[in-house]
Design an enzyme around this catalytic site. Structure first.
Site, PDB file in Angstrom:
ATOM      1  N   LEU A 114       2.943  -7.350   9.617  1.00  0.00           N
ATOM      2  CA  LEU A 114       3.423  -7.903   8.352  1.00  0.00           C
ATOM      3  C   LEU A 114       3.188  -6.947   7.192  1.00  0.00           C
ATOM      4  CD1 LEU A 114       2.008 -11.542   8.706  1.00  0.00           C
ATOM      5  CD2 LEU A 114       4.404 -10.850   8.929  1.00  0.00           C
TER       6      LEU A 114
ATOM      7  N   ASP B  48      -9.287  -7.188  -7.875  1.00  0.00           N
ATOM      8  CA  ASP B  48      -8.097  -6.423  -7.483  1.00  0.00           C
ATOM      9  C   ASP B  48      -6.846  -7.306  -7.593  1.00  0.00           C
ATOM     10  OD1 ASP B  48      -6.663  -4.190  -6.739  1.00  0.00           O
ATOM     11  OD2 ASP B  48      -7.058  -4.392  -4.600  1.00  0.00           O
TER      12      ASP B  48
END
Length: 236
Positions: free
Chosen positions: A12, A130
């Site tokens: 993915l 992040d």
């Protein structure tokens, strides 16, 4: 078994920490399996950190961790499968037809709600560290799901900041943190602001331009506001 022996056709996505595969669990659930790339102490530490953080979180706009395995050659994390990929792909991949219009604002509200939960509602505040469009996934109804908590950290109630090695993604980094190495929740909020501007404009956090002062999307956006020409840069 779930990933057909980590078949490359099941990939993915890939990042610095590892590769994510699509798989089916024994109970029939579709899952995303993250396999660490490197077997080193720092990498395993990030995986363990993600497990610890995600087991404490329950929010509709944060990806759920189903299982983990730290006894294999490399660590494995098993998440709920989020079918529509990353927000980054839907904003910036020119091969995709970006069908989200005003839903972009709903996505942004969902991300802000999840961040507020992490900073203010959990028993011990969590800084993600992040936040970026590549770490925001979209489910089958295009609802936002914040992912990738490898860099996240708990902070005690009386802590005002974390002093750490600068970590994050260029373009989304709070300049105060970049200069001081002291991360506060404002660092997450700044990164969220860059994601928001990206949703409004359809532009990347670092722009391709010859003008140095306009290379930062955040700086370019602030200048457009100051000069009252914001609508010139908004996505049609």
């Amino acid at each position: 078994m779930a990933t057909d022996n980590f078949n490359t056709n099941r990939i993915l996505g890939q990042g610095v920490q590892g590769t994510v595969y699509k798989g089916m669990l024994a109970d029939g659930r579709i899952a995303a399996v993250k396999k660490s790339k490197l077997v080193d102490e720092g990498n395993v530490e990030q995986f363990i950190n993600e497990v610890v953080v995600l087991t404490q979180i329950n929010h509709i706009n944060i990806v759920k961790l189903f299982r983990c395995c730290l006894e294999t050659e490399v660590p494995l994390l098993v998440y709920e499968f989020i079918p529509n990929g990353t927000l980054y792909r839907y904003i910036h991949d020119q091969t995709e037809e970006f069908t989200i219009t005003w839903e972009r604002l709903r996505i942004d509200v969902e991300v802000s709600g999840a961040l507020s939960y992490l900073h203010s509602t959990t028993s011990i505040p969590i800084y993600h560290r992040d936040i970026k469009s590549a770490n925001i996934l979209l489910d089958d109804k295009f609802r936002a799901k914040i992912s990738d908590f490898g860099a996240s950290r708990y902070v005690t109630i009386d802590q005002t900041h974390l002093t750490t090695r600068v970590q994050g993604t260029f373009g989304y980094l709070d300049l105060v943190y970049f200069q001081s190495s002291q991360f506060t929740k404002n660092g997450d909020v700044y990164s969220f602001g860059v994601v928001f501007v990206g949703l409004l404009t359809g532009q990347k956090p670092i722009r391709s331009t010859d003008t140095e002062e306009d290379k930062s999307l955040a700086g370019y956006f602030l200048r457009a506001m100051k000069e009252n020409c914001l609508f010139d840069m908004l996505d049609a």
